[in-house]
Design a protein around this motif. Structure first.
Motif, PDB file in Angstrom:
ATOM      1  N   LEU A 195       0.846  -1.179   0.000  1.00 32.47           N
ATOM      2  CA  LEU A 195       0.000   0.000   0.000  1.00 32.47           C
ATOM      3  C   LEU A 195       0.889   1.240   0.000  1.00 32.47           C
ATOM      4  CD1 LEU A 195      -2.634  -1.019   2.720  1.00 32.47           C
ATOM      5  CD2 LEU A 195      -2.707  -1.450   0.256  1.00 32.47           C
ATOM      6  N   ALA A 196       0.685   2.117  -0.972  1.00 34.92           N
ATOM      7  CA  ALA A 196       1.412   3.383  -1.036  1.00 34.92           C
ATOM      8  C   ALA A 196       0.412   4.499  -0.774  1.00 34.92           C
ATOM      9  CB  ALA A 196       2.073   3.558  -2.395  1.00 34.92           C
ATOM     10  N   ALA A 230      -3.010   6.751   7.693  1.00 35.26           N
ATOM     11  CA  ALA A 230      -2.547   5.599   6.919  1.00 35.26           C
ATOM     12  C   ALA A 230      -2.534   4.342   7.786  1.00 35.26           C
ATOM     13  CB  ALA A 230      -1.158   5.870   6.352  1.00 35.26           C
ATOM     14  N   ARG A 231      -2.096   4.488   9.015  1.00 34.33           N
ATOM     15  CA  ARG A 231      -2.021   3.326   9.909  1.00 34.33           C
ATOM     16  C   ARG A 231      -3.412   2.777  10.202  1.00 34.33           C
ATOM     17  NH1 ARG A 231       0.743   5.734  13.210  1.00 34.33           N
ATOM     18  NH2 ARG A 231       2.783   5.124  12.381  1.00 34.33           N
ATOM     19  N   VAL A 232      -4.385   3.657  10.408  1.00 33.69           N
ATOM     20  CA  VAL A 232      -5.759   3.207  10.643  1.00 33.69           C
ATOM     21  C   VAL A 232      -6.278   2.434   9.434  1.00 33.69           C
ATOM     22  CG1 VAL A 232      -8.138   3.986  10.960  1.00 33.69           C
ATOM     23  CG2 VAL A 232      -6.306   5.043  12.281  1.00 33.69           C
ATOM     24  N   GLN A 248       3.673   2.426   3.089  1.00 33.37           N
ATOM     25  CA  GLN A 248       4.534   3.587   3.267  1.00 33.37           C
ATOM     26  C   GLN A 248       3.782   4.838   2.852  1.00 33.37           C
ATOM     27  OE1 GLN A 248       8.468   3.131   1.645  1.00 33.37           O
ATOM     28  NE2 GLN A 248       8.991   5.297   1.870  1.00 33.37           N
ATOM     29  N   LEU A 249       4.063   5.943   3.539  1.00 34.70           N
ATOM     30  CA  LEU A 249       3.568   7.249   3.134  1.00 34.70           C
ATOM     31  C   LEU A 249       4.535   7.832   2.111  1.00 34.70           C
ATOM     32  CD1 LEU A 249       1.592   9.645   3.495  1.00 34.70           C
ATOM     33  CD2 LEU A 249       3.100  10.472   5.324  1.00 34.70           C
ATOM     34  N   VAL A 250       4.014   8.181   0.931  1.00 34.80           N
ATOM     35  CA  VAL A 250       4.845   8.736  -0.141  1.00 34.80           C
ATOM     36  C   VAL A 250       4.184  10.017  -0.645  1.00 34.80           C
ATOM     37  CG1 VAL A 250       5.712   6.451  -0.763  1.00 34.80           C
ATOM     38  CG2 VAL A 250       3.734   7.375  -1.969  1.00 34.80           C
ATOM     39  N   TYR A 251       4.874  10.698  -1.546  1.00 34.86           N
ATOM     40  CA  TYR A 251       4.455  12.056  -1.914  1.00 34.86           C
ATOM     41  C   TYR A 251       4.366  12.204  -3.425  1.00 34.86           C
ATOM     42  CZ  TYR A 251       5.555  12.602   2.975  1.00 34.86           C
ATOM     43  OH  TYR A 251       5.582  12.435   4.331  1.00 34.86           O
ATOM     44  N   VAL A 283      -0.961  -0.835  -4.453  1.00 31.13           N
ATOM     45  CA  VAL A 283      -2.201  -0.059  -4.463  1.00 31.13           C
ATOM     46  C   VAL A 283      -1.862   1.355  -4.010  1.00 31.13           C
ATOM     47  CG1 VAL A 283      -4.474   0.266  -3.430  1.00 31.13           C
ATOM     48  CG2 VAL A 283      -3.708  -2.031  -4.050  1.00 31.13           C
ATOM     49  N   MET A 284      -2.161   2.330  -4.847  1.00 30.93           N
ATOM     50  CA  MET A 284      -1.949   3.734  -4.494  1.00 30.93           C
ATOM     51  C   MET A 284      -3.212   4.261  -3.821  1.00 30.93           C
ATOM     52  SD  MET A 284       0.041   5.071  -7.942  1.00 30.93           S
ATOM     53  CE  MET A 284      -1.248   4.517  -9.084  1.00 30.93           C
ATOM     54  N   VAL A 285      -3.041   4.807  -2.629  1.00 32.46           N
ATOM     55  CA  VAL A 285      -4.176   5.268  -1.822  1.00 32.46           C
ATOM     56  C   VAL A 285      -4.003   6.759  -1.554  1.00 32.46           C
ATOM     57  CG1 VAL A 285      -5.552   4.854   0.249  1.00 32.46           C
ATOM     58  CG2 VAL A 285      -4.165   2.994  -0.716  1.00 32.46           C
TER      59      VAL A 285
END
Length: 380
Positions: A195-196, A230-232, A248-251, A283-285
Motif C-alpha cells: 500500500l502506497a 494511513a495506519r488506521v 509507506q507514506l509517499v508524496y 495499491v496507491m491510496v
C-alpha cells in the motif's frame, strides 16, 4: 462539563446556531482550454514563474480538454451535503467559493452578505494541517473580508471547521476504496500487494511548522496526521483481508525549486524502488486528497501509472472520498459539533487513530508562510 450529544432545537430538529450558513472553500480549476493559463496565473500570482513554464504545466490540463475535474466534484459534494442536511433536518444553506477560479471566494462572501448571513462556518477541501491546506485559506478569507469591509458592508464572523483527517466519515470511505482497489488486482499478486499512501509533497520547512502534534511539540502535524490515518486504514485492511501488508507514506505533485528540500519519496521513485525490492503489486491510496482532481488523475492515473507500466508492475488506485454520503454526513456532524461548542456545550468529537480530534481554533504561529498575511478564522 460531561460529554453531550448534539442538541436539537425545541422542535426536535438539529441546531446549527449560532451559525446561519456553511461555505465550502476550495482551490478551483479551469473548465475549458481558454481558462487554463489564466487559472495558472492566479495560482502562481506573485511567484515570478515564467509564462513558458505555465504553458508546460498547462499541458497536464490540455490532456483532459483543459478541464479540471475539481469544480464538477465540488458541485457533486455540494449536492451531497445539501441532501444530507435536508434528510437530517438541518436547515443550513450551503455556499461554494474558490481560491483561484470561479466562483471566487470574495464574490461568494458578497452573495452571502447580501442574503443576510453573518455567522458563517467554513469547510475547506483539505483535511490536514499545512500552510496551503489551512493557513493560506484563512489568509484568503481575511483578504476577502477586507474587500467587503471597504465596501461598507456589515462585518461577517467566520469560523473554520476543524481538520477532519481522522473523522470516521473521511477514513471509512478510504478503507472501502482501498479494499475495492485491491480487488482490482490480479488474484496472483493481490496478497503481496503493498500500500502506497500518497499525499501532496510540501517543503520540509513547511511540514516542520505545520501545527502542533499532541504530545510531540509545536510542529510536524502534516506528516503525523497522514501517518496516523494511513495506519488506521492499513490496520482495517489487514483485519478485512487477513493479510498484513507493507505500507509507506509517499508524496506527489512537487512544484518547488529543485534546491529547496521537499518531502520524499516521490510516488514514481517509490514504485521503482519497491519493484526492485520484489514487490508484486502496489495499491496507491491518495489519502491526502478529498476528490479525484487533476493532481490525482494526472500525477497518479497518468504519470505514476505510466511508470508502473514501464516497470511491468501491476498497480491499482483507490478512489478518494469525493461526494460519498458518509463524508457528507461527517460534514453535518462537524457542523453540529462546532455549533454545540459555540453554545457552551461539550459535544461528542469523533476521531479515529491516536491523535484525537484536532483543534477548533488555529493557534498563533501555526502553519506560517515566509511572509504571512493577516488570517481569519483563528488566532492570527
Amino acid at each position: 462539563m460531561p460529554d453531550q450529544p448534539h442538541q436539537p432545537t425545541p422542535a426536535g430538529r438539529p441546531d446549527a446556531g449560532p451559525y446561519d450558513a456553511l461555505l465550502l472553500l476550495s482551490f478551483g480549476g479551469p473548465e475549458g482550454p481558454d481558462d487554463v493559463l489564466p487559472f495558472l496565473e492566479n495560482v502562481t500570482h506573485g511567484r515570478g514563474i515564467p509564462r513558458e513554464r505555465l504553458k508546460e504545466v498547462g499541458q497536464h490540463y490540455f490532456l483532459f480538454g483543459g478541464v479540471s475535474p475539481i469544480n464538477a466534484q465540488n458541485r457533486a459534494l455540494l449536492d451531497a451535503i445539501r441532501k444530507d442536511f435536508a434528510d437530517g433536518g438541518l436547515d443550513l444553506p450551503v455556499y461554494w467559493g474558490n481560491r483561484n477560479w470561479t466562483p471566487y471566494l470574495t464574490d461568494t462572501l458578497r452573495s452571502m452578505s447580501d442574503a443576510g448571513h453573518r455567522r458563517i462556518l467554513v469547510l475547506a477541501t483539505s483535511a490536514y494541517a499545512s500552510y496551503s491546506g489551512c493557513r493560506q485559506y484563512r489568509e484568503n478569507l481575511a483578504a476577502s473580508l477586507a474587500v467587503l469591509a471597504e465596501e461598507g458592508r456589515e462585518p461577517l464572523r467566520i469560523d473554520k471547521l476543524r481538520h477532519y483527517f481522522n473523522h470516521p466519515g473521511f477514513v471509512e470511505p478510504m478503507i472501502q476504496a482501498t479494499l475495492d482497489a485491491l480487488a482490482e488486482l490480479p488474484a496472483a499478486v493481490r496478497d503481496g500487494a503493498r500500500l502506497a499512501f500518497t499525499t501532496h509533497s510540501i517543503p520540509v520547512t513547511a511540514a516542520d511548522t505545520s501545527g502542533p502534534v499532541p504530545g510531540h511539540g509545536d510542529g510536524g502535524a502534516y506528516v503525523a496526521q497522514h501517518l496516523d490515518t494511513a495506519r488506521v486504514i492499513a490496520d482495517a485492511v489487514q483485519a478485512a483481508t487477513g493479510v498484513e501488508r507493507d505500507w509507506q507514506l509517499v508524496y506527489q505533485s512537487r512544484s518547488g525549486a529543485p534546491h529547496i528540500p521537499w518531502l520524499e519519496p516521490d510516488i514514481c521513485d517509490h514504485l521503482t524502488d519497491v519493484h526492485a525490492a520484489g514487490a508484486p503489486a502496489v495499491v496507491m491510496v491518495p489519502i491526502g486528497f478529498v476528490s479525484d482532481h487533476m493532481e490525482v488523475t494526472y500525477d497518479l492515473d497518468t504519470e505514476a501509472a505510466a511508470r508502473a507500466g514501464e516497470l511491468g508492475l501491476p498497480v491499482s488506485r483507490a478512489a478518494t472520498v469525493g461526494a460519498d454520503p458518509r463524508f457528507a454526513a461527517a460534514v453535518r456532524d462537524l457542523v453540529l459539533e462546532r455549533a454545540a461548542t459555540e453554545r457552551g456545550l461539550a459535544p461528542r468529537r469523533c476521531a479515529l487513530g491516536t491523535l484525537g480530534p484536532s483543534h477548533d481554533i488555529c493557534p498563533a504561529g501555526c502553519c506560517p508562510a515566509r511572509t504571512p498575511l493577516p488570517a481569519a478564522a483563528g488566532i492570527d
